[in-house]
Design a protein around this motif. Sequence first.
Motif, PDB file in Angstrom:
ATOM      1  N   LEU A 164       0.924  -0.983  -0.060  1.00 33.03           N
ATOM      2  CA  LEU A 164      -0.028   0.092  -0.118  1.00 33.03           C
ATOM      3  C   LEU A 164       0.761   1.150   0.000  1.00 33.03           C
ATOM      4  O   LEU A 164       1.897   1.386   0.598  1.00 33.03           O
ATOM      5  N   ILE A 165       0.476   2.221  -0.806  1.00 33.07           N
ATOM      6  CA  ILE A 165       1.028   3.542  -1.001  1.00 33.07           C
ATOM      7  C   ILE A 165       0.111   4.661  -0.268  1.00 33.07           C
ATOM      8  O   ILE A 165      -0.813   4.943  -0.877  1.00 33.07           O
ATOM      9  N   SER A 166       0.559   5.122   0.876  1.00 37.15           N
ATOM     10  CA  SER A 166      -0.234   6.222   1.477  1.00 37.15           C
ATOM     11  C   SER A 166      -0.468   7.244   0.575  1.00 37.15           C
ATOM     12  O   SER A 166       0.604   7.613   0.028  1.00 37.15           O
ATOM     13  N   HIS A 167      -1.555   7.866   0.149  1.00 35.55           N
ATOM     14  CA  HIS A 167      -1.789   9.014  -0.396  1.00 35.55           C
ATOM     15  C   HIS A 167      -2.286  10.089   0.272  1.00 35.55           C
ATOM     16  O   HIS A 167      -2.569  11.255   0.088  1.00 35.55           O
ATOM     17  N   ASN A 168      -1.953  10.192   1.840  1.00 38.04           N
ATOM     18  CA  ASN A 168      -2.055  11.291   2.692  1.00 38.04           C
ATOM     19  C   ASN A 168      -3.536  11.958   2.762  1.00 38.04           C
ATOM     20  O   ASN A 168      -3.538  13.006   3.044  1.00 38.04           O
ATOM     21  N   ASN A 169      -4.476  11.202   2.275  1.00 28.62           N
ATOM     22  CA  ASN A 169      -5.823  11.763   2.499  1.00 28.62           C
ATOM     23  C   ASN A 169      -6.915  10.925   3.012  1.00 28.62           C
ATOM     24  O   ASN A 169      -8.221  11.308   2.975  1.00 28.62           O
ATOM     25  N   GLY A 170      -6.448   9.995   3.704  1.00 31.91           N
ATOM     26  CA  GLY A 170      -7.396   9.100   4.698  1.00 31.91           C
ATOM     27  C   GLY A 170      -8.355   8.282   3.803  1.00 31.91           C
ATOM     28  O   GLY A 170      -7.959   7.992   2.656  1.00 31.91           O
ATOM     29  N   ASP A 171      -9.506   7.914   4.210  1.00 28.38           N
ATOM     30  CA  ASP A 171     -10.332   6.982   3.738  1.00 28.38           C
ATOM     31  C   ASP A 171     -10.957   7.671   2.649  1.00 28.38           C
ATOM     32  O   ASP A 171     -11.387   8.584   2.716  1.00 28.38           O
ATOM     33  N   GLY A 172     -11.689   6.703   1.784  1.00 23.70           N
ATOM     34  CA  GLY A 172     -12.848   7.329   0.732  1.00 23.70           C
ATOM     35  C   GLY A 172     -11.982   7.619  -0.559  1.00 23.70           C
ATOM     36  O   GLY A 172     -11.246   6.668  -0.961  1.00 23.70           O
TER      37      GLY A 172
ATOM     38  N   SER B 296       6.913  19.354  -8.625  1.00 25.04           N
ATOM     39  CA  SER B 296       7.196  20.245  -7.614  1.00 25.04           C
ATOM     40  C   SER B 296       6.210  20.440  -6.310  1.00 25.04           C
ATOM     41  O   SER B 296       6.694  20.548  -5.236  1.00 25.04           O
ATOM     42  N   PRO B 297       4.921  20.083  -6.612  1.00 31.78           N
ATOM     43  CA  PRO B 297       4.067  20.163  -5.488  1.00 31.78           C
ATOM     44  C   PRO B 297       3.989  18.541  -4.863  1.00 31.78           C
ATOM     45  O   PRO B 297       3.647  18.630  -3.661  1.00 31.78           O
ATOM     46  N   MET B 298       4.536  17.817  -5.567  1.00 21.77           N
ATOM     47  CA  MET B 298       4.336  16.420  -4.986  1.00 21.77           C
ATOM     48  C   MET B 298       5.455  16.050  -4.123  1.00 21.77           C
ATOM     49  O   MET B 298       6.483  16.325  -4.206  1.00 21.77           O
ATOM     50  N   LYS B 299       5.270  14.946  -3.290  1.00 21.90           N
ATOM     51  CA  LYS B 299       6.253  14.112  -2.461  1.00 21.90           C
ATOM     52  C   LYS B 299       6.690  12.869  -3.280  1.00 21.90           C
ATOM     53  O   LYS B 299       5.905  11.870  -3.313  1.00 21.90           O
ATOM     54  N   PHE B 300       7.871  12.802  -3.304  1.00 20.64           N
ATOM     55  CA  PHE B 300       8.374  11.392  -3.945  1.00 20.64           C
ATOM     56  C   PHE B 300       8.335  10.394  -2.557  1.00 20.64           C
ATOM     57  O   PHE B 300       8.679  10.704  -1.551  1.00 20.64           O
ATOM     58  N   ILE B 301       7.747   9.381  -3.047  1.00 21.05           N
ATOM     59  CA  ILE B 301       7.667   8.027  -1.920  1.00 21.05           C
ATOM     60  C   ILE B 301       8.518   7.041  -2.423  1.00 21.05           C
ATOM     61  O   ILE B 301       9.348   6.497  -1.507  1.00 21.05           O
TER      62      ILE B 301
END
Length: 187
Positions: A118-126, A142-147
């Motif tokens: 699983l890759i967390s998308h930092n937005n919770g459930d839904g 630039s606005p994104m975070k490399f995972i």
Amino acid sequence: MTKEIFDDIFGKGNSNWQKVSFLRRCFFNDNGITVNWRANTPLIKLWKQAKDLDEFKVLLKKDKDAQKLQFTHEWLKTADKDYDQYLASIIKETATMQYDVWSDAGSVKVGNAQFSFLISHNNGDGHAIAAVFKNEKDFISSPMKFITSVEGTFNIYDYDCGQNVIVTLNGRYDVYVYCGITCFVKK
């Protein structure tokens, strides 16, 4: 707007000088100290064209060159309450493929018959978005975070607790996230 207004907002007198100093360097693409208002950059053109900050935000969002600049995203993240929707609209326009995904673990599920994670998308459930970029030049990082990076043949699933495959990718993809948006960028 004038350079004096710029200095009022992004100058040393600002109480949040550390953040402002970074934005100033992004704006001029230099050390932030040497200011060349005669430079014909997209940001300076838009700044001079705008009558106020609200119009500057609108011009930034519409200008294709400005959309690719770090300043645009770093500033709008804090200055524009609708930034998340703006970023989602850019990704929708530029991604090779875009999918609606659902989560009960706040993630996008990736894998194949041998593995999954699983890759967390930092937005919770839904609801969330999974976007695929086959051309790295179309992606605005630039606005994104490399995972992480994923290499090989792997699936993206429509639900982080499910088994329904929405797309199978092959190759090496860098994975970036921002506030419910997960981007897979082919390398």
